[in-house]
Design a protein around this motif. Sequence first.
Motif, mmCIF file in Angstrom:
data_model
loop_
_atom_site.group_PDB
_atom_site.id
_atom_site.type_symbol
_atom_site.label_atom_id
_atom_site.label_comp_id
_atom_site.label_asym_id
_atom_site.label_seq_id
_atom_site.Cartn_x
_atom_site.Cartn_y
_atom_site.Cartn_z
ATOM 1 N N UNK A 274 0.866 -1.181 0.000
ATOM 2 C CA UNK A 274 0.000 0.000 0.000
ATOM 3 C C UNK A 274 0.903 1.232 0.000
ATOM 4 N N UNK A 275 0.742 2.071 -1.027
ATOM 5 C CA UNK A 275 1.520 3.300 -1.125
ATOM 6 C C UNK A 275 0.568 4.486 -1.014
ATOM 7 N N UNK A 276 0.994 5.469 -0.279
ATOM 8 C CA UNK A 276 0.178 6.676 -0.156
ATOM 9 C C UNK A 276 0.256 7.481 -1.441
ATOM 10 N N UNK A 277 -0.841 8.151 -1.741
ATOM 11 C CA UNK A 277 -0.853 9.021 -2.919
ATOM 12 C C UNK A 277 0.035 10.221 -2.644
ATOM 13 N N UNK A 278 0.802 10.590 -3.636
ATOM 14 C CA UNK A 278 1.615 11.792 -3.496
ATOM 15 C C UNK A 278 0.746 12.997 -3.801
#
Length: 67
Positions: free
Chosen positions: A6-10
């Motif tokens: 899971x990657x956070x939105x930039x």
Amino acid sequence: MAEINIERKKKPMWPWLLLLLVIIALIAWALYEMTNEPDETEYEEVPATGMVSPHTAPLMTTTTYNV
């Protein structure tokens, strides 16, 4: 079991750049206004002579034609 990354939105960078440009523009305008000397030209008043110069030609002519 599968691993889920899971990657956070930039967050977009352009709103901050736009805000920075507006602030720089306001600072530049303020500095320009504070350092700019007004173009004040002093005019000397012509002394009144008390003489009236007549006009040789009328200022306005009107013609009426009866038909």
